[in-house]
Design a protein around this motif. Structure first.
Motif, mmCIF file in Angstrom:
data_model
loop_
_atom_site.group_PDB
_atom_site.id
_atom_site.type_symbol
_atom_site.label_atom_id
_atom_site.label_comp_id
_atom_site.label_asym_id
_atom_site.label_seq_id
_atom_site.Cartn_x
_atom_site.Cartn_y
_atom_site.Cartn_z
ATOM 1 N N UNK A 1 -75.633 -7.567 -27.492
ATOM 2 C CA UNK A 1 -75.814 -6.864 -26.217
ATOM 3 C C UNK A 1 -76.541 -7.745 -25.196
ATOM 4 N N UNK A 2 -77.468 -8.588 -25.671
ATOM 5 C CA UNK A 2 -78.225 -9.477 -24.780
ATOM 6 C C UNK A 2 -77.401 -10.697 -24.358
ATOM 7 N N UNK A 3 -76.196 -10.823 -24.894
ATOM 8 C CA UNK A 3 -75.338 -11.942 -24.528
ATOM 9 C C UNK A 3 -75.634 -13.218 -25.290
ATOM 10 N N UNK A 4 -76.389 -13.109 -26.376
ATOM 11 C CA UNK A 4 -76.766 -14.280 -27.157
ATOM 12 C C UNK A 4 -75.684 -14.715 -28.130
ATOM 13 N N UNK A 5 -74.851 -13.778 -28.493
ATOM 14 C CA UNK A 5 -73.744 -14.092 -29.390
ATOM 15 C C UNK A 5 -72.635 -13.071 -29.197
ATOM 16 N N UNK A 6 -71.472 -13.440 -29.654
ATOM 17 C CA UNK A 6 -70.323 -12.550 -29.529
ATOM 18 C C UNK A 6 -69.708 -12.366 -30.911
ATOM 19 N N UNK A 7 -69.693 -11.142 -31.365
ATOM 20 C CA UNK A 7 -69.101 -10.851 -32.673
ATOM 21 C C UNK A 7 -67.620 -10.560 -32.499
ATOM 22 N N UNK A 8 -66.855 -11.135 -33.380
ATOM 23 C CA UNK A 8 -65.417 -10.824 -33.379
ATOM 24 C C UNK A 8 -65.229 -9.452 -34.018
ATOM 25 N N UNK A 9 -64.107 -8.850 -33.709
ATOM 26 C CA UNK A 9 -63.812 -7.539 -34.288
ATOM 27 C C UNK A 9 -62.593 -7.637 -35.189
ATOM 28 N N UNK A 10 -62.706 -7.021 -36.347
ATOM 29 C CA UNK A 10 -61.571 -6.944 -37.262
ATOM 30 C C UNK A 10 -60.588 -5.903 -36.733
ATOM 31 N N UNK A 11 -59.431 -5.801 -37.345
ATOM 32 C CA UNK A 11 -58.411 -4.837 -36.921
ATOM 33 C C UNK A 11 -58.940 -3.405 -36.952
ATOM 34 N N UNK A 12 -59.868 -3.124 -37.858
ATOM 35 C CA UNK A 12 -60.425 -1.768 -37.963
ATOM 36 C C UNK A 12 -61.553 -1.541 -36.952
ATOM 37 N N UNK A 13 -61.888 -2.545 -36.113
ATOM 38 C CA UNK A 13 -62.920 -2.403 -35.094
ATOM 39 C C UNK A 13 -64.310 -2.812 -35.541
ATOM 40 N N UNK A 14 -64.463 -3.108 -36.822
ATOM 41 C CA UNK A 14 -65.765 -3.526 -37.333
ATOM 42 C C UNK A 14 -66.078 -4.953 -36.888
ATOM 43 N N UNK A 15 -67.361 -5.206 -36.665
ATOM 44 C CA UNK A 15 -67.782 -6.566 -36.337
ATOM 45 C C UNK A 15 -67.547 -7.463 -37.544
ATOM 46 N N UNK A 16 -67.165 -8.701 -37.242
ATOM 47 C CA UNK A 16 -66.903 -9.678 -38.293
ATOM 48 C C UNK A 16 -67.646 -10.972 -37.935
ATOM 49 N N UNK A 17 -68.381 -11.515 -38.893
ATOM 50 C CA UNK A 17 -69.198 -12.704 -38.660
ATOM 51 C C UNK A 17 -68.737 -13.863 -39.525
ATOM 52 N N UNK A 18 -68.684 -15.040 -38.912
ATOM 53 C CA UNK A 18 -68.343 -16.267 -39.628
ATOM 54 C C UNK A 18 -69.646 -16.977 -40.015
ATOM 55 N N UNK A 19 -69.524 -18.044 -40.786
ATOM 56 C CA UNK A 19 -70.706 -18.841 -41.133
ATOM 57 C C UNK A 19 -71.334 -19.434 -39.873
ATOM 58 N N UNK A 20 -70.518 -19.844 -38.909
ATOM 59 C CA UNK A 20 -71.038 -20.383 -37.639
ATOM 60 C C UNK A 20 -71.820 -19.305 -36.888
ATOM 61 N N UNK A 21 -71.335 -18.056 -36.930
ATOM 62 C CA UNK A 21 -72.058 -16.948 -36.293
ATOM 63 C C UNK A 21 -73.427 -16.755 -36.952
ATOM 64 N N UNK A 22 -73.462 -16.879 -38.280
ATOM 65 C CA UNK A 22 -74.730 -16.723 -38.998
ATOM 66 C C UNK A 22 -75.709 -17.842 -38.634
ATOM 67 N N UNK A 23 -75.202 -19.063 -38.491
ATOM 68 C CA UNK A 23 -76.085 -20.159 -38.100
ATOM 69 C C UNK A 23 -76.628 -19.920 -36.694
ATOM 70 N N UNK A 24 -75.796 -19.434 -35.788
ATOM 71 C CA UNK A 24 -76.238 -19.126 -34.422
ATOM 72 C C UNK A 24 -77.284 -18.007 -34.443
ATOM 73 N N UNK A 25 -77.004 -16.949 -35.193
ATOM 74 C CA UNK A 25 -77.938 -15.826 -35.283
ATOM 75 C C UNK A 25 -79.264 -16.276 -35.897
ATOM 76 N N UNK A 26 -79.209 -17.188 -36.862
ATOM 77 C CA UNK A 26 -80.440 -17.695 -37.481
ATOM 78 C C UNK A 26 -81.259 -18.483 -36.456
#
Length: 139
Positions: free
Chosen positions: A22-47
């Protein structure tokens, strides 16, 4: 991976991950079911985001360091040096302010202890001079 597993791996709450998005720090991709999906790169960014926030950065300050959050470039991020130096200056100013406040409290405590000690001694040894019923605690 879904948000629950990502949050568990990072040691933060799902709510924090949604807050980063929401703060614009990262963007989560969405799976076909609408759930957020995170990659290893997303986890490194979030860390990286989590670590900066843990060291006192606001989400706005972290956003200013956006180029340093991703894996792109995969090397040191020179853009982050001015922000880190600025944060260090801010911490030093806060620390000096807290040290000054601590000294003021210690000074007042010493005055109060002296006043209590003097008054306690005066009650044990009667004197002919008049006593002050409401002595100032900070004489």
């Amino acid at each position: 991976m879904q948000i629950r597993e990502a949050a568990e791996r990072l040691g933060i709450t799902e709510r924090m991950l949604r807050h980063y998005e929401k703060a614009g720090l990262m963007e989560a991709r969405r799976a076909d079911n609408g759930y957020r999906s995170y990659t290893d790169a997303d986890l490194r960014r979030a860390a990286r985001i989590r670590d900066l926030i843990a060291t006192g950065f606001s989400t706005r300050e972290v956003l200013a360091m956006a180029p340093c959050l991703s894996d792109e470039g995969a090397g040191p991020c020179e853009d982050g040096i001015p922000q880190l130096l600025n944060k260090l200056d801010q911490i030093d100013r806060l620390r000096a302010d807290l040290d000054a406040k601590r000294e003021a409290v210690l000074d007042r405590l010493a005055v109060l202890r002296e006043a209590v000690s003097t008054e306690s001694h005066a009650t044990r040894v009667p004197s002919k001079r008049a006593t002050n019923k409401n002595p100032s605690m900070f004489r």
